[in-house]
Design an enzyme around this catalytic site. Sequence first.
Site, PDB file in Angstrom:
ATOM      1  CB  CYS A  46      29.312  -5.193  24.495  1.00 50.80           C
ATOM      2  SG  CYS A  46      29.687  -6.474  24.112  1.00 50.80           S
ATOM      3  CB  CYS A  51      28.246 -10.493  24.329  1.00 47.93           C
ATOM      4  SG  CYS A  51      27.576  -8.368  23.430  1.00 47.93           S
ATOM      5  CE  LYS A  54      25.563 -14.131  25.201  1.00 55.86           C
ATOM      6  NZ  LYS A  54      24.877 -13.836  24.261  1.00 55.86           N
ATOM      7  CE1 TYR A 181      20.755 -12.155  18.686  1.00 53.53           C
ATOM      8  CE2 TYR A 181      18.839 -11.579  17.956  1.00 53.53           C
ATOM      9  CZ  TYR A 181      20.108 -11.734  17.597  1.00 53.53           C
ATOM     10  OH  TYR A 181      20.377 -11.546  16.365  1.00 53.53           O
ATOM     11  CD  GLU A 185      21.954 -15.458  24.158  1.00 52.26           C
ATOM     12  OE1 GLU A 185      22.142 -15.353  22.870  1.00 52.26           O
ATOM     13  OE2 GLU A 185      22.095 -14.123  24.742  1.00 52.26           O
ATOM     14  CG  HIS A 475      35.015 -37.224   8.044  1.00 50.94           C
ATOM     15  ND1 HIS A 475      33.906 -37.108   7.765  1.00 50.94           N
ATOM     16  CD2 HIS A 475      35.829 -38.834   7.576  1.00 50.94           C
ATOM     17  CE1 HIS A 475      33.472 -38.439   8.313  1.00 50.94           C
ATOM     18  NE2 HIS A 475      34.439 -39.015   7.980  1.00 50.94           N
ATOM     19  CD  GLU A 480      32.095 -34.703   7.374  1.00 51.78           C
ATOM     20  OE1 GLU A 480      32.583 -35.031   6.238  1.00 51.78           O
ATOM     21  OE2 GLU A 480      32.274 -35.151   8.546  1.00 51.78           O
TER      22      GLU A 480
HETATM   23  P1  NDP Z   1      13.679  -9.329  21.210  1.00 49.72           P
HETATM   24  O1  NDP Z   1      13.064  -7.945  20.833  1.00 49.72           O
HETATM   25  O2  NDP Z   1      14.658 -10.026  20.473  1.00 49.72           O
HETATM   26  O3  NDP Z   1      12.580  -9.756  22.338  1.00 49.72           O
HETATM   27  C1  NDP Z   1      11.503  -9.664  22.693  1.00 49.72           C
HETATM   28  C2  NDP Z   1      10.407 -10.367  23.224  1.00 49.72           C
HETATM   29  O4  NDP Z   1       9.627 -10.176  23.758  1.00 49.72           O
HETATM   30  C3  NDP Z   1       9.806 -10.990  21.600  1.00 49.72           C
HETATM   31  O5  NDP Z   1      10.045 -12.204  22.081  1.00 49.72           O
HETATM   32  C4  NDP Z   1       8.579 -10.414  21.940  1.00 49.72           C
HETATM   33  O6  NDP Z   1       7.917 -10.856  21.961  1.00 49.72           O
HETATM   34  C5  NDP Z   1       8.868 -10.033  23.459  1.00 49.72           C
HETATM   35  N1  NDP Z   1       7.864  -9.044  23.985  1.00 49.72           N
HETATM   36  C6  NDP Z   1       8.018  -7.851  24.193  1.00 49.72           C
HETATM   37  N2  NDP Z   1       7.220  -6.884  24.632  1.00 49.72           N
HETATM   38  C7  NDP Z   1       6.295  -8.384  25.087  1.00 49.72           C
HETATM   39  C8  NDP Z   1       5.692  -7.916  26.079  1.00 49.72           C
HETATM   40  N3  NDP Z   1       4.850  -6.915  26.073  1.00 49.72           N
HETATM   41  N4  NDP Z   1       5.081  -9.004  26.545  1.00 49.72           N
HETATM   42  C9  NDP Z   1       5.321 -10.020  26.261  1.00 49.72           C
HETATM   43  N5  NDP Z   1       7.051 -10.189  25.819  1.00 49.72           N
HETATM   44  C10 NDP Z   1       6.661  -9.713  24.891  1.00 49.72           C
HETATM   45  O7  NDP Z   1      15.026  -8.262  22.264  1.00 49.72           O
HETATM   46  P2  NDP Z   1      15.415  -8.717  23.182  1.00 49.72           P
HETATM   47  O8  NDP Z   1      15.246  -7.720  25.112  1.00 49.72           O
HETATM   48  O9  NDP Z   1      15.684 -10.265  23.975  1.00 49.72           O
HETATM   49  O10 NDP Z   1      16.819  -8.745  22.893  1.00 49.72           O
HETATM   50  C11 NDP Z   1      17.549  -7.045  22.349  1.00 49.72           C
HETATM   51  C12 NDP Z   1      18.231  -7.104  21.395  1.00 49.72           C
HETATM   52  O11 NDP Z   1      19.979  -7.140  22.525  1.00 49.72           O
HETATM   53  C13 NDP Z   1      18.392  -7.865  20.174  1.00 49.72           C
HETATM   54  O12 NDP Z   1      17.382  -7.704  19.304  1.00 49.72           O
HETATM   55  C14 NDP Z   1      19.474  -8.099  19.876  1.00 49.72           C
HETATM   56  O13 NDP Z   1      19.707  -7.433  18.560  1.00 49.72           O
HETATM   57  C15 NDP Z   1      20.048  -7.742  20.861  1.00 49.72           C
HETATM   58  N6  NDP Z   1      20.832  -9.397  21.682  1.00 49.72           N
HETATM   59  C16 NDP Z   1      21.699 -10.006  20.664  1.00 49.72           C
HETATM   60  C17 NDP Z   1      22.681 -11.021  21.312  1.00 49.72           C
HETATM   61  C18 NDP Z   1      23.274 -12.029  20.416  1.00 49.72           C
HETATM   62  O14 NDP Z   1      23.528 -11.904  19.572  1.00 49.72           O
HETATM   63  N7  NDP Z   1      23.473 -13.488  20.848  1.00 49.72           N
HETATM   64  C19 NDP Z   1      21.687 -11.453  23.214  1.00 49.72           C
HETATM   65  C20 NDP Z   1      21.097 -10.588  23.381  1.00 49.72           C
HETATM   66  C21 NDP Z   1      20.833  -9.953  22.684  1.00 49.72           C
HETATM   67  P3  NDP Z   1       7.491 -10.841  20.087  1.00 49.72           P
HETATM   68  O15 NDP Z   1       7.992 -11.530  18.646  1.00 49.72           O
HETATM   69  O16 NDP Z   1       6.025 -11.142  19.443  1.00 49.72           O
HETATM   70  O17 NDP Z   1       7.500  -9.677  19.175  1.00 49.72           O
END
Ligand code: NDP
Length: 492
Positions: A46, A51, A54, A181, A185, A475, A480
């Site tokens: 984080c 976080c 980022k 995410y 982002e 407002h 709102e």
């Molecule tokens: P996520 O699990 O959210 O997303 C991973 C993405 O990669 C999905 O879209 C998935 O597709 C895709 N994917 C997985 N494997 C492959 C592959 N082999 N080829 C192509 N695409 C693939 O993981 P993140 O790494 O984005 O984030 C990890 C965690 O970190 C989040 O779940 C969240 O909990 C936390 N986080 C929170 C944030 C916040 O609160 N703002 C910011 C950043 C991270 P599919 O959907 O099809 O599985």
Amino acid sequence: MANTNFDYDLFVIGGGSGGVRAARVAAGEYGAKVALAEDDRYGGTCVIRGCVPKKLMVFASGYANVVDEAKCYGWDLTEGPFDWHGFKTRLNTELDRLEGVYRNLLAGSGVDTYDQRAKLKDAHTVELADGTTKTAKHILVATGGRPIRPDIPNAELGIVSDDIFHLEKLPKSILIIGGGYIASEFACILNGLGVEVTQYYRGAQILRGFDEEARGLVAESMRENGVDLHVGTNILEMSLLADHKDGAMPTQSDAAMGASVQQAQDIHTQSSGANAGRKGPIWVKSTTGGEKVFDMVLFATGRDPASTDMGLEELGVKLGRKGQIEVDEYSQTAVPSVYAIGDVTDRVNLTPVAIREGMAFVQTVFGANPTPVDHDLIASAIFTQPEMGTVGLSEEDAREQEEIEVYSTSFRPMQSAFAEKSDRVLMKLVVSKKDRTVLGCHIVAPNAGEMIQLAGIAVKARLTKEQFDATCAVHPTMSEELVTMRNPTRTA
Ligand code: NDP
């Protein structure tokens, strides 16, 4: 309180948000003798590579629109270039400061720290990288997670999110793989900073699992803002352009290619593996047949729990399919003296959740007050542009569960409408038809993260739609609408 049979009452492995909180509360508030080992920087994902940096990049990126908007409000401003080097220098200073805060918090609570890797030797013994061992009545594993690359040849040519904060230069163009995410982002952040962003997501719509209408608006806005988002598309092959047998780049002019080659050679991508240290533009073939060249490829394809080579399985600690440590509602593993919290348990991978799991662990073990972790109705925000804030059930999930009413409004917010921009925001409530409880709230808007924090209190308190309506509007604000939507948009 130290148990005479052990060196420590508690040994924490991992100095991220969850581990540090558990260590300092156990030591500072309960008088436990505590040690913590961390082999990287204190603060964890984080603070150091997630976080915090980022969000600072989100702020940096947000200024891209300020000059245009300010002009519409009468300001005479001129836009200048973004100075990545200057920003990065300030960013690193801030991260150093925060790491210092974490170290001081531990020292101030009387926690012994070991700046090295630790693994479990037995149910009460931790072995440090220097070969020494420490015994503890309880061991808490809080080692977090790490980004993963897909299993395709040359994947090490791509970077992962950890690497972004170390780039010597921003690339001219980047391909981002993933639709979660991190992918979404960074697509917005880098787009705002002037990078040409292409995003491939293999599914039908980015941000799988979130409310359809909300993620649809985020995707639409991202495209309008300039992100070249392709859904139903994945990376099939990649190689350095120099190694690609055709050598030709089908979608850019030779001149553009020349600039791109130079740019990519200047960028330090920190790759490892067979292609370690090799740089240059990357040729990519997609599953839909397209071929393109990018200065950089970012894999945002998920994160795995950091549980390997920790001596866990040998000890009888159970790991799940992804390598996540399996724990009960008190974060206790199959080995009673060993607990685990945070991303390494792959429950809800968010910093505030890891912190709460750490606090619940301390109350359970040192406060003689068994405290299960409440993972229900956790609000969260995705810092895309516009942001998305969400708590509770999506319309789709709620509909599976019971009959619902949906209150939803999408409109041009005053601030950007005045600046003649087409941005739209969304305010949405999903309401139980049976007992009128607000089951979910979804906001797509600038600062939706701030708004959902407050709406989250009401949803967590299981307030009804009528209680929302009894709240007088503030407002003129965007939010709102959350207390003024009188008639359902649809029922289901
Ligand atoms: P996520 O699990 O959210 O997303 C991973 C993405 O990669 C999905 O879209 C998935 O597709 C895709 N994917 C997985 N494997 C492959 C592959 N082999 N080829 C192509 N695409 C693939 O993981 P993140 O790494 O984005 O984030 C990890 C965690 O970190 C989040 O779940 C969240 O909990 C936390 N986080 C929170 C944030 C916040 O609160 N703002 C910011 C950043 C991270 P599919 O959907 O099809 O599985």
